[in-house]
Design an enzyme around this catalytic site. Structure first.
Site, PDB file in Angstrom:
ATOM      1  N   ARG A  36       0.825  -1.223   0.000  1.00 66.35           N
ATOM      2  CA  ARG A  36       0.000   0.000   0.000  1.00 66.35           C
ATOM      3  C   ARG A  36       0.853   1.265   0.000  1.00 66.35           C
ATOM      4  NH1 ARG A  36      -3.700  -1.428   5.064  1.00 66.35           N
ATOM      5  NH2 ARG A  36      -1.685  -2.313   5.652  1.00 66.35           N
ATOM      6  N   LYS A  84      -0.639 -17.763   5.818  1.00 67.04           N
ATOM      7  CA  LYS A  84      -0.983 -18.838   6.745  1.00 67.04           C
ATOM      8  C   LYS A  84      -1.943 -18.297   7.807  1.00 67.04           C
ATOM      9  CE  LYS A  84       3.469 -21.127   6.024  1.00 67.04           C
ATOM     10  NZ  LYS A  84       4.754 -21.566   6.614  1.00 67.04           N
ATOM     11  N   GLY A 112       5.592 -24.399   3.950  1.00 65.95           N
ATOM     12  CA  GLY A 112       6.679 -25.285   4.343  1.00 65.95           C
ATOM     13  C   GLY A 112       7.496 -24.675   5.470  1.00 65.95           C
ATOM     14  N   SER A 116      11.591 -16.722   7.349  1.00 63.27           N
ATOM     15  CA  SER A 116      11.931 -15.629   6.427  1.00 63.27           C
ATOM     16  C   SER A 116      13.395 -15.221   6.498  1.00 63.27           C
ATOM     17  CB  SER A 116      11.059 -14.408   6.726  1.00 63.27           C
ATOM     18  OG  SER A 116       9.698 -14.722   6.643  1.00 63.27           O
ATOM     19  N   LYS A 167      -0.026 -25.142  12.621  1.00 64.21           N
ATOM     20  CA  LYS A 167       1.197 -25.272  13.431  1.00 64.21           C
ATOM     21  C   LYS A 167       1.534 -23.969  14.154  1.00 64.21           C
ATOM     22  CE  LYS A 167       3.636 -22.788  10.503  1.00 64.21           C
ATOM     23  NZ  LYS A 167       4.248 -21.480  10.777  1.00 64.21           N
ATOM     24  N   ASP A 220       7.086 -28.029   8.901  1.00 67.14           N
ATOM     25  CA  ASP A 220       6.857 -26.663   9.376  1.00 67.14           C
ATOM     26  C   ASP A 220       6.679 -26.637  10.890  1.00 67.14           C
ATOM     27  OD1 ASP A 220       6.559 -23.959   9.169  1.00 67.14           O
ATOM     28  OD2 ASP A 220       4.683 -23.995   8.043  1.00 67.14           O
ATOM     29  N   SER A 230      10.728 -17.526  14.784  1.00 58.58           N
ATOM     30  CA  SER A 230       9.281 -17.584  14.586  1.00 58.58           C
ATOM     31  C   SER A 230       8.576 -16.602  15.518  1.00 58.58           C
ATOM     32  CB  SER A 230       8.767 -19.001  14.873  1.00 58.58           C
ATOM     33  OG  SER A 230       7.372 -18.998  15.108  1.00 58.58           O
ATOM     34  N   ASN A 232       5.408 -16.570  16.234  1.00 69.58           N
ATOM     35  CA  ASN A 232       4.464 -17.294  17.080  1.00 69.58           C
ATOM     36  C   ASN A 232       5.175 -17.943  18.265  1.00 69.58           C
ATOM     37  OD1 ASN A 232       1.836 -17.125  15.448  1.00 69.58           O
ATOM     38  ND2 ASN A 232       3.314 -17.789  13.920  1.00 69.58           N
ATOM     39  N   GLU A 257       0.465 -14.800  13.275  1.00 70.73           N
ATOM     40  CA  GLU A 257      -0.837 -15.270  12.794  1.00 70.73           C
ATOM     41  C   GLU A 257      -1.494 -16.272  13.740  1.00 70.73           C
ATOM     42  OE1 GLU A 257      -2.509 -14.022  10.559  1.00 70.73           O
ATOM     43  OE2 GLU A 257      -1.340 -13.366   8.830  1.00 70.73           O
TER      44      GLU A 257
END
Length: 309
Positions: A36, A84, A112, A116, A167, A220, A230, A232, A257
């Site tokens: 954006r 995800k 998978g 990043s 996951k 994953d 990660s 999460n 997420e």
């Protein structure tokens, strides 16, 4: 790998979209990375694109879809979803939303063990691209594959997408386990029980059980539940260390997420009378109803039963 140059438009210039962009660029395709904040319009960015790759958060999928529906998209364009998550209103996956909006195009899912930061560093990794049209998946496989990024194909997009989505809930639980310093035995037990819980949900929603034993499921799960890279996992770890969710979200770089997925998953489980003990304790922890220590105690206090019950 010699192949014709393709025009790849990536929507979403966060850490995941940027990492995927580097994969595209390394294979010498024409990359257009759009967000954006981009100076060019979305219409210009997708002009004559061979692939539109969505790397936006689940909250951004519907607004992006609605925007694209106002534009003319060539029939040749393949939609590739790398999101995800589960839509909080409809409980649909990202690719299901894309398919509803563009039923006459080919759709592919990418998922998978792909952290990043490691992708950006060009470290070796593998992933899965999945579609009900295997030729479309094979086309994406060719575009993304390299000597450091191995791409497999399958024909179970629902299972591939749900493995990567579910996951994230387990990664929060795994982070809690490490944040509380519960040890290797506890972590192993948690991850071993997490997989059948993911399979129960996935098969109910139309996925194939065997998909969860592949890269987008078990692979994953292992990567995300064992790495501070990660987001999460970070959420769970910091909850285990005694931080509040609000404090964690403010300090977190990017979107975890799994927070939203946990809430949507509980909605599905309650509607379908589905047994999801790990996700339930994560949900109560995120809501502030219990402490990390209480979540662990509740999981350990469940009724005794056979392992494969």
């Amino acid at each position: 790998m010699n192949q014709p140059t393709k025009i790849i438009t990536i929507i979403g210039a966060g850490v995941w979209g940027t990492a995927l962009g580097k994969l595209v660029s390394r294979n010498h395709h024409d990359l257009r990375l759009w967000s954006r904040q981009s100076p060019e319009s979305l219409e210009t960015a997708i002009d004559d694109a061979d692939v539109i790759l969505s790397a936006v958060s689940i909250q951004g999928v519907r607004p992006t879809v609605e925007h694209l529906k106002t534009l003319e998209i060539p029939q040749k364009t393949i939609f590739l979803s790398a999101t995800k998550g589960l839509d909080p209103v409809t409980t649909l996956t990202a690719s299901q939303i894309w398919q509803e909006a563009f039923p006459n195009h080919y759709h592919v899912v990418l998922s998978g063990p792909n952290l990043s930061v490691e992708i950006e560093q060009n470290l070796p990794a593998a992933t899965v691209v999945s579609s009900q049209n295997i030729q479309a998946a094979a086309a994406i496989q060719l575009i993304l594959s390299s000597d450091t990024f191995r791409v497999y194909v399958n024909s179970d997009p629902q299972g591939t997408e749900l493995g990567g989505t579910l996951k994230n809930v387990m990664a929060i639980a795994s982070g809690v386990c490490d944040g509380l310093n519960l040890g290797t035995n506890a972590k192993a037990a948690l991850l071993t029980r997490a997989l059948p819980e993911m399979i129960r949900v996935g098969t109910l929603l139309g996925a194939k059980q065997e998909t969860f034993f592949g890269l987008s499921g078990l692979g994953d799960l292992l990567a995300t539940c064992n790495s501070p890279l990660s987001r999460n996992y970070q959420v769970g770890y910091r909850l285990g260390q005694g931080q509040t969710l609000d404090e964690i979200i403010v300090a977190l770089k990017g979107t975890a997420e799994g927070i939203n997925t946990t809430e949507v998953l509980l909605k599905i489980a309650q509607k379908q009378n589905l047994y999801v003990p790990i996700a339930y304790q994560v949900y109560r922890l995120l809501k502030g109803e219990i402490t990390s220590q209480e979540a662990v105690k509740n999981l350990m206090a469940r009724d005794l039963k056979a392992e494969q019950d």
